[in-house]
Design an enzyme around this catalytic site. Sequence first.
Site: not given
Length: 785
Positions: A443, A446, A522
Amino acid sequence: MNGRDLVRSVKAVGLSDTAHGLRMVRSAWRRRRTDAAGLPPRGAERARTPGPVTLVEPGPGGGVVRFARSELRVRVTSGGAVFWGWDGAEPDPSYALAASSPEADSRAVLEPDKEGGWRVVSERATVVVSRHGAVELRTPGGVMLRRDLPPRWWEPVGGGTARWVQRSEVAPDARFFGLGGRASGPRLRNGTYRLWNTDPGGSFGPADDPLYITMPVQWVVADVGTHLVFHDNTWDGTVTVREGREGAGSGHDRAGSCEVRMDGGPLRCWVMMGTPARVLHSWATLTGTPTVPPAWALGHHHARWGFGSEQEVRRIVAGYQERGLPLDAVHLDIDHFDGHQVFTVDKERFPALPKLAAELRGAGIRLVSIVDPAVKALPGNAVYDSGAAADAFVRDAAGRAVRGLVWPGESVYPDFTAGRVRKWWGGLYDERLAQGFAGFWHDMNEPVSFAAFGETTLPRSARHAMEGRGGDHREAHNIYALGMARAGYEGMRELRPTERPFLFSRSGWAGMQRYGGAWSGDVASDWPGLRASLALVLGLGLCGVPYSGPDIGGFDGSPSPELYLRWFQLGAYLPLFRTHAALHAGRREPWEFGPDVLEHARVALAERGRLLPYFVTLAHLARRTGAPYVRPLWWGCPEDRALRDCEDAFLLGDCLLVAPVLREGVVERTVRLPPGRWYDTVTERAYEGPGKVLLDAPPARIPVLARAGAVVPVGGAVGQLALEVWAPAKGRSGGGLVIADAGDGWEDPELQRFGVRWSGDELVVEKEGDGPERAVEYAVRVRGV
């Protein structure tokens, strides 16, 4: 600070606790100062185009065409993929390719073309280069699939990285797909799509773009044929697509168009054409075959940010067990860490995590751990200390470790573009495995750094190793998560060599399928979020990532019982079948939505368990062929224009068509069928395609149809594999594939082919090529008769 940044800063302080808001403001300013000091200013630029042809040099698979102000290298590979690169760009180095560039086609010939141009002729494709640098891709029969106009560069006068634009034309009837995970897809409407992996900073829906996984991988599906184009460039950029228009006559047609703009990096691309199956096989050959998840990972997963303690995990697991609901994995989010620090455990809330993992494993349930890349910058933190000693963290232009703001606070970031750093990071998973975890989800990769304004990622001037070449975050940003996935995967291969790793990631890039899968991130807890979930899975599958799925019920908020149920029913037919929710979101356990939803969810879970052998077969087929589990309806007949526009249903492998309910209050829905006979799997009523049919969609189920002649491996009695055969029309035949997997190891199971045919009034099911010494016996259930 401009007025807009001031407003954002005030909001950051006012909408969170004061200390955190101030940290976000400081983080944003620190990033801006770092880039101001570390990035070269972009001053005056001069434009450049290739100019006219001056020289041609034949070479393996094609050759080099030299122009007055550039050169173009064209190469056709032995597998039929076509490469071309401008300004001396070669296929290597590349983060997308599985290995060095494939072998050139020795039979491809570079020869003169009309009007001073040149062409490369091969068995599977013809590439025509005009005397001013336009490049056309044609079929062996001479039909044009794509025409790239001469590119244009803008070069800084004082030297530096050139930005460029490439415009292309395609057939007027063409439709565009791909570009990674796009919530508005899978078909790409007219508009501009950014190529920059981005955390939207909250729940997203179909209108939000870009998201976590962007890839310069584009499908073009038209009457004249299907092709995939991949611009192998990791820099920030945009893709603008415009669908064409067909007029009353050929003179009124308007070609479809695509424009790729990149802020830097090489102008090089790969193109592969043919049937969708052939295209993705070529893509997998080029960028790597997808991993096969362990069999348990194809079951049902339950996750939540906010389990909070061992007692809560046990309570949830007991809830499944008491109600007789299958559960294969439980995922622990950042709240099980000690102060949100990666590779740690909160000993107060999880005092005996290995014991809990062993108890769950005994019940057939695996524990999966979240892993974030950011490391708390705190001496005494074991991960930080070992990383600092290994010089593992990203640095700025002055040589200082770049700091960002994430869940544990001030943090540093491993540089996954260095092999030694990947090896160090991969070794850290030993702590997770010792705690009893069987798999991992990556997670915040990025990567994310919280900020009150500006981009929520690392400074663009941050320095990266880039495998020893050197570079900055402008080039490394989009492949950061890819490097993290590689580090985790290779670490697990070394630490547990007899087990297949299980890993999936929020972010990634082309080639990420070599290391694992993905999930939606999300997604909003509303009906548009449900539609976006399907779009993301379809789009990622077309980009070579077959294993993915959404947060069932959405990440944030509280779905209605109807929305939760319809999401759950869709999830039962997607590769990653996982409920998940945010810290303060509503519950996601099936029994929390009333007795009716519970019973309907029980049916969906049972059907997923029954189809587990089929999912195992699809996983192994994805590794062998590159074909995704979840496919658009046009997969087998891309020439059908109506199917190209259908985005509310999908094929699950070759055998099943799934039509989820994506709108509130729907109890029947229209389904567009591909050619052939299709059976409703509940009523066994037959429908003939192509065309539209109206099917019942009561709360108890969503419409699922089986292709006539299909052989579907399913779970039989006492865990045995059985064959579900859907009768072909009289006079027709059928068949299917079965790959029976033992579970988590590396054995390469046998691919079994079964044929189905009529012999008079009898339906014969037989294993093809099966002698007496290799005979297999499966229970067979014939349906649709």
